[in-house]
Design an enzyme around this catalytic site. Sequence first.
Site, PDB file in Angstrom:
ATOM      1  N   GLY B 462      -3.663   8.295  -3.282  1.00  0.00           N
ATOM      2  CA  GLY B 462      -2.381   7.975  -3.912  1.00  0.00           C
ATOM      3  C   GLY B 462      -2.342   6.564  -4.468  1.00  0.00           C
ATOM      4  O   GLY B 462      -1.341   6.120  -5.014  1.00  0.00           O
ATOM      5  N   GLY B 504     -10.260  -0.531  -0.048  1.00  0.00           N
ATOM      6  CA  GLY B 504     -10.913   0.389  -0.976  1.00  0.00           C
ATOM      7  C   GLY B 504     -11.289  -0.258  -2.293  1.00  0.00           C
ATOM      8  O   GLY B 504     -12.465  -0.267  -2.687  1.00  0.00           O
ATOM      9  N   THR B 591       0.226   0.471 -10.876  1.00  0.00           N
ATOM     10  CA  THR B 591      -0.018   1.192  -9.623  1.00  0.00           C
ATOM     11  C   THR B 591       0.185   0.275  -8.413  1.00  0.00           C
ATOM     12  O   THR B 591       0.581   0.739  -7.344  1.00  0.00           O
ATOM     13  CB  THR B 591      -1.440   1.779  -9.615  1.00  0.00           C
ATOM     14  N   GLU B 662      -1.278  -2.041   2.360  1.00  0.00           N
ATOM     15  CA  GLU B 662      -0.598  -2.095   3.649  1.00  0.00           C
ATOM     16  C   GLU B 662       0.415  -3.218   3.782  1.00  0.00           C
ATOM     17  O   GLU B 662       1.386  -3.102   4.524  1.00  0.00           O
ATOM     18  CB  GLU B 662      -1.644  -2.156   4.769  1.00  0.00           C
TER      19      GLU B 662
END
Lengths: 188, 699
Positions: B462, B504, B591, B662
Amino acid sequence: MDPSRGRDDGAQQPGATGDRSTLTLHINGTEQTLTLDHRTTVLDALREDLGLTGAKKGCDHGQCGACTVIVDGRRANSCLLLAVAHDGARITTVEGLADGDRLHPVQEAFLDRDALQCGYCTPGQICSAVGMLGEAADGFPSHVTTRTAPVSAPAPLDAPEIRERMSGNLCRCGAYPRIVEAIEDVAP
Amino acid sequence: MSQAPPPLGTPAARREGRDKVTGTARYAAEHTPPGCLYGWPVPATIARGRVSAVHTDEALALPGVHAVLSHDNAPRLKQPDDPILAVLQDDRVPHRGWYIALVVADTLDHARAGAEALRIAYETTEHDVVLSENHPGLYTPETVNGEYPAVRERGDADRAFAMAPVQVDATYAIGALHNHPMEPHASTAQWTQDGHLHVHDSNQGSTTVRESLAAAFGLRPQQVTVVSEHVGGGFGCKGTTRPQAVLAAMAARHTGRPVKIALPRRQLAAVVGHRPPTVQRLRLGAELDGTLTSVSHEVITQTSTVKEFVEQAAVPARIMYGSAHSRTTHRVTALDVPSPSWMRAPGEAPGMYALESAMDELAAALGIDPVELRLRNDPADEPDSGRPFSSRGLAACLEEGAARFGWYDRDPRPAVREEGPLLVGTGVASATYPVYIAGSSASAHAATDGSYRIQVNATDIGTGARTVLAQIAASVLNTPVENIRIDIGSSELPDAPLAGGSSGTASWGWSVHKASTALLRQLRECTGPLPAEGLTIFADTEQETSEKSPYARHAFGAQFAEVAVDSRTGEVRVRRMLGVFAAGHILNPRTARSQFIGGMTMGIGMALTEGSTMDPVFGDFTESDLASYHVPVCADVPEIEVHWIDEDDPHLNPMGSKGIGEIGIVGAAAAVGNAVRHATGVRLRSLPLTPDTLLPYLL
Ligand code: FES
Ligand code: FES
């Protein structure tokens, strides 16, 4: 014989029996005749029997809205609908919203606003938004509609109205602010 | 010819967006190979003991039921790399909800009916499921999640606290929290004639899952393929392999047919991990001018008897504020409860709730503005290690956030802003999240038609991974981003680490950057036309990422919230939230904004709606479905404003980015809680702040 193996598939009837019925659903304009277990939900029929996996299963209990489709013009949680009880129903899923290559305005707005992340709630959000716009146009009030609002005139959709009316569709990625913007873009 | 836009830092649209809005993007349970069977897992209904018998006759007699697997007959696993994967291997029941059987049938309806018809006999043992501050089983582990030491001490925290003219000594409690991604964990597994295992699985990293399944089934990794093309969220609970993948592979082997398993929502809380409850004692000692002299953060938490997982809630106190004396400790006890695991910002999310609430209490005790108090204690170097920060944007975030939010307009006195029956208040909290990075590999291919193809086994849960990785490649290759094709989401692609720890983009991106850079060099050296098959470069970053940085590397942020509390009902509504983050270079503002907003939204849930209680009698999470475990809905989430300070930090990776997945949740719950305190004058030290907990103080 391996005692952990059950009956063969051959023991089952392919056609209608005491616990299966043959029914017709009009899905995205196509007539589909199916013989289904009476326990099969519209959601499972779409996903498992027809390969229309656009409608998602988030909870299977009417708690998340991921399975929202449009049934006879109104949005509904398809995990709560038994297919056998919807013989003859007209169902629009997310796969049926676009007109060929031309996206539905709500789909377009979701893309423009980045109103999605993982995308798992997205088909449900989009179908719900399409259904909700129809409800508002038909004058359905919501919990936040003022009591003095005229009855049966189209309900105006500001951000609090959209938030309220879209609260049956969970998004764990937290795309809500973007979803509201996207719907505002297409709301009259 | 028109100039190509600079691809990095531009708001490129999500590459798979169209597939997602049209419903064509397929998730793990949306692959149905011919002859596919359905598995329905059966959870234990006791909290501790043994399965004495699995009576299968009635289930097997039902139409369509092909098999019942239990410890009596399930394939034996070799060496699962995680004890939670050792399902159906023995008769032990370590907690309620542990899988003890699997029914396999030709349809979902038949599988579910089979599971209901199964009769299980148990031998029950007394269970122990309640965490308390004086639980006799509490011990100090060696390390906590993230491999941090459990205990760190600097100076004499007790003495400095005792001598401090202003003290805060407060204990905060957070119950268990559940990730609940919208896509439940699912696997479709199939064995081919040659003994190869193919799995469509919902996870955050299919290279890791491939290795784990290979270990469990005694295969070489090359004999396993795991595909995770689209993943419907994870937030940590799909970080590594979860039982559904093992069960599906077992059942497929046992039946000789493909098997699909999508876990029922109500079973998730017990089997995929959760954020464990914490009880956190904070002791802050300060001089009258607000200078912190002593910071103690002592955490008590729980794990299961299956494995040790310790939520590292005291770790952020090691880096946030300067103080000459400090103690940060963790103690844990193993209970007969489901195994905890990662949930968005493990450690930081609960730890910063406690620390930032205590800072607010200290500000009130001192009569110093909460923003100012944080600025006064902003350290030059990382307090715990003494290392310099590679960049530290906390002060800038606080200052910019305060200006944008209109912070200084507030009357600092609590419970003075009334709007009819509503009490209105504002709150602030800091945020932080460490920079993690792991080695990754990638390949970059130049085709003769001038296009490029990047391959890396990244996972898009996502985040927009495809999009940002294509941007990274395009920026290196100096080509429009449309000219880059990118393949992710299959273990057949170059190995890559999982989407976790907000690492990531940095990890995958570095290898993409390296492969693209090498490809560009080769292309420049290549004088003649490209060979017909094009040119492919493979790169991995094991070496550069294993070098330890001399810098302390963290992202920072500041969260501001305005709430209205209904004095008649105790209901808290967040009116607006604003976050400012300093997370290196933001590679895709479009994003990135969505991710920050998503984190803050989950923080609103943590503050106000999400709570899970352990039933002491049944040993069960009471709120195990989405009707009872309240994730925020659209109406709970107001306008959320997100800004960032673009940092130019050369000590990170070639893109200059820190993780952003996060940090959005960190501090959000504290900002809301602090706003509730400002609105009402009531300081509650446990979450969530539901109407029933607040109302008694408002009447
Ligand atoms: S799947 Fe139907 S409401 Fe959740
Ligand atoms: S986009 Fe992931 S749940 Fe909504």
